[in-house]
Design a protein around this motif. Structure first.
Motif, PDB file in Angstrom:
ATOM      1  N   PRO A   4       0.823  -1.210   0.000  1.00 15.88           N
ATOM      2  CA  PRO A   4       0.000   0.000   0.000  1.00 15.88           C
ATOM      3  C   PRO A   4       0.854   1.256   0.000  1.00 15.88           C
ATOM      4  CG  PRO A   4       0.008  -1.039   2.170  1.00 15.88           C
ATOM      5  CD  PRO A   4       0.676  -2.006   1.235  1.00 15.88           C
ATOM      6  N   ALA A   5       0.333   2.284  -0.640  1.00 13.17           N
ATOM      7  CA  ALA A   5       1.053   3.552  -0.681  1.00 13.17           C
ATOM      8  C   ALA A   5       1.036   4.209   0.692  1.00 13.17           C
ATOM      9  CB  ALA A   5       0.413   4.481  -1.712  1.00 13.17           C
ATOM     10  N   ALA A   6       2.061   4.983   0.976  1.00 15.27           N
ATOM     11  CA  ALA A   6       2.154   5.672   2.255  1.00 15.27           C
ATOM     12  C   ALA A   6       1.168   6.841   2.287  1.00 15.27           C
ATOM     13  CB  ALA A   6       3.575   6.182   2.467  1.00 15.27           C
ATOM     14  N   PRO A   7       0.576   7.120   3.452  1.00 10.66           N
ATOM     15  CA  PRO A   7      -0.337   8.264   3.559  1.00 10.66           C
ATOM     16  C   PRO A   7       0.354   9.563   3.161  1.00 10.66           C
ATOM     17  CG  PRO A   7      -0.463   6.880   5.520  1.00 10.66           C
ATOM     18  CD  PRO A   7       0.696   6.386   4.722  1.00 10.66           C
ATOM     19  N   THR A   8      -0.394  10.453   2.534  1.00 10.03           N
ATOM     20  CA  THR A   8       0.166  11.742   2.122  1.00 10.03           C
ATOM     21  C   THR A   8      -0.079  12.812   3.176  1.00 10.03           C
ATOM     22  OG1 THR A   8      -1.886  12.263   0.940  1.00 10.03           O
ATOM     23  CG2 THR A   8      -0.118  11.197  -0.320  1.00 10.03           C
ATOM     24  N   ARG A   9      -0.862  12.505   4.218  1.00  7.00           N
ATOM     25  CA  ARG A   9      -1.115  13.438   5.313  1.00  7.00           C
ATOM     26  C   ARG A   9      -0.701  12.794   6.628  1.00  7.00           C
ATOM     27  NH1 ARG A   9      -6.369  14.097   6.247  1.00  7.00           N
ATOM     28  NH2 ARG A   9      -7.142  12.428   4.896  1.00  7.00           N
ATOM     29  N   GLU A  10      -0.496  13.628   7.654  1.00  5.62           N
ATOM     30  CA  GLU A  10      -0.064  13.111   8.940  1.00  5.62           C
ATOM     31  C   GLU A  10      -1.193  12.410   9.691  1.00  5.62           C
ATOM     32  OE1 GLU A  10       1.758  16.137  11.263  1.00  5.62           O
ATOM     33  OE2 GLU A  10       3.473  16.400   9.907  1.00  5.62           O
TER      34      GLU A  10
ATOM     35  N   PRO B  93      -3.172   4.668   7.321  1.00  5.95           N
ATOM     36  CA  PRO B  93      -2.537   3.631   8.143  1.00  5.95           C
ATOM     37  C   PRO B  93      -3.432   2.408   8.310  1.00  5.95           C
ATOM     38  CG  PRO B  93      -2.293   5.800   9.149  1.00  5.95           C
ATOM     39  CD  PRO B  93      -3.259   5.968   8.014  1.00  5.95           C
ATOM     40  N   ASP B  94      -2.831   1.256   8.288  1.00  7.97           N
ATOM     41  CA  ASP B  94      -3.552  -0.006   8.436  1.00  7.97           C
ATOM     42  C   ASP B  94      -3.582  -0.384   9.916  1.00  7.97           C
ATOM     43  OD1 ASP B  94      -4.857  -2.361   8.001  1.00  7.97           O
ATOM     44  OD2 ASP B  94      -3.085  -3.448   7.275  1.00  7.97           O
TER      45      ASP B  94
END
Length: 216
Positions: free
Chosen positions: A21-27, A38-39
């Motif tokens: 999965p792609a990393a989140p673009t927001r915190e 996040p998983d």
């Protein structure tokens, strides 16, 4: 675009690598189901996926036979969460905020961690007066409406616990056409869905606050 397989990778390793999965673009969230997030462990309520945290007691709130929100209880406080369908071209919180203030004129606007919110006191169905904070977070074609009541509306330490909870919420809008401000359908975890759009309850952002009397 095709990625060239590294020489030392086996076919199974290459497939697994491409499906990461792609990393989140927001915190932090709230997250849209279609964006990288996040998983973490969450409880699936259909239109909402909520963090599974032992200290928080989660219950679906109902009006008639319909689940209209999820109530989260923690430290003598309550958080009510509801997701509403919004237009693709604009947010919904400004309009909903105006409707809430027409029914609760003593609420004041202020800036909070999620933007403009409403805070003050309201009278519940049993006549008691309680402190509340209304939060509205606009997402892609949805609004997450949060009502915090009780101790957390005034105690920042308890409020921060709820804010952290909200930041890990995932909203599942779906692709089906929905009317403006129509509640995104909720269900109990592991419950089959089969509700028709025309059977969904109407929206009243103020009445569905602390006045909800039936929690199953």
């Amino acid at each position: 675009m095709f990625r060239r397989r590294r020489r030392h990778e086996q076919p199974e390793q290459a497939v697994a690598h491409e499906q990461e999965p792609a990393a989140p673009t927001r915190e932090s969230g709230p997250w849209d189901a279609d964006e990288p997030h996040p998983d973490t462990d969450r409880i699936d309520y259909g239109g909402l996926r909520l963090p599974d945290i032992p200290d928080f007691d989660l219950r679906p709130a109902t009006v008639g036979d319909h689940h209209v929100s999820v109530v989260v209880r923690y430290d003598d406080s309550m958080l009510s969460l509801q997701a509403l369908a919004a237009p693709r071209s604009s947010g919904l919180w400004d309009d909903v905020k105006t409707k809430i203030r027409t029914q609760a004129k003593d609420l004041e606007e202020r800036e909070g961690p999620f933007g403009t919110e409403l805070s003050g006191e309201v009278k519940a169905a049993d006549g008691t007066v309680m402190p509340v904070r209304y939060l509205g977070i606009d997402g892609p074609r949805w609004l997450l409406l949060a009502l915090i009541s009780g101790k957390a509306a005034r105690d920042e330490a308890v409020f921060e616990a709820f804010a952290g909870f909200i930041k890990d919420v995932v909203v599942v809008r779906g692709d089906e056409p929905m009317a403006r401000e129509e509640p995104i359908p909720l269900r109990r975890p592991n419950e089959q869905t089969g509700e028709k759009a025309e059977e969904r309850p109407g929206y009243d952002p103020f009445r569905r606050g602390p006045e909800i009397s039936e929690i199953r």
